[in-house]
Motif scaffolding. Sequence first.
Motif: not given
Length: 172
Positions: A98-123
């Motif tokens: 569940a924790t791994i799934s929550m982490t993947v969900t968090y990452g995909s949601a943050v990736f979805a709302v983060t503009p492309h010009e913001i570097r996701f690699r910092y997260a």
Amino acid sequence: QELVQAFQYKEDVDKPGDVRNILLVVATLIASVTFQAGVNPPGGVWQEGDHAGRAIYASNSVAYYVFLISNTLALATSILVIIPLTYKFPFHLEIVIATISMTVTYGSAVFAVTPHEIRFRYAIAAFAVPFILRCLIQLFKVLVFKNDHKSDPENGNNESSCISVSVWYLKL
């Protein structure tokens, strides 16, 4: 001063099970808040136009970087506390999944709302920091503990007991 001391941790008074439960509650609250903040960023998301679905807060890239990195760091740290505290609990495997799934969900949601010009690699780097620090601290403890307490059978210290204690530390 007395009020602060009344709530401080006292090793000789506080029961380990109670301390574990308090840590689990605090870590779970932090994980919940940071997850929600990442999925639904402050200020919401643009509803129309070219930026639809992107975080409004990201229009100020420096502030958004601070938010994204701090929030991700808090989530990762809380997860790092939750997993060892639930070790050998019933359903531990399910908690990890569940924790791994929550982490993947968090990452995909943050990736979805983060503009492309913001570097996701910092997260991603921010998420890795607590785990890397914990590994380095444990490695340091293993090396220092092993070197400071070489085989000394008279005091019950030998390398195999040092290694077993070090393995126990790694499970924390």
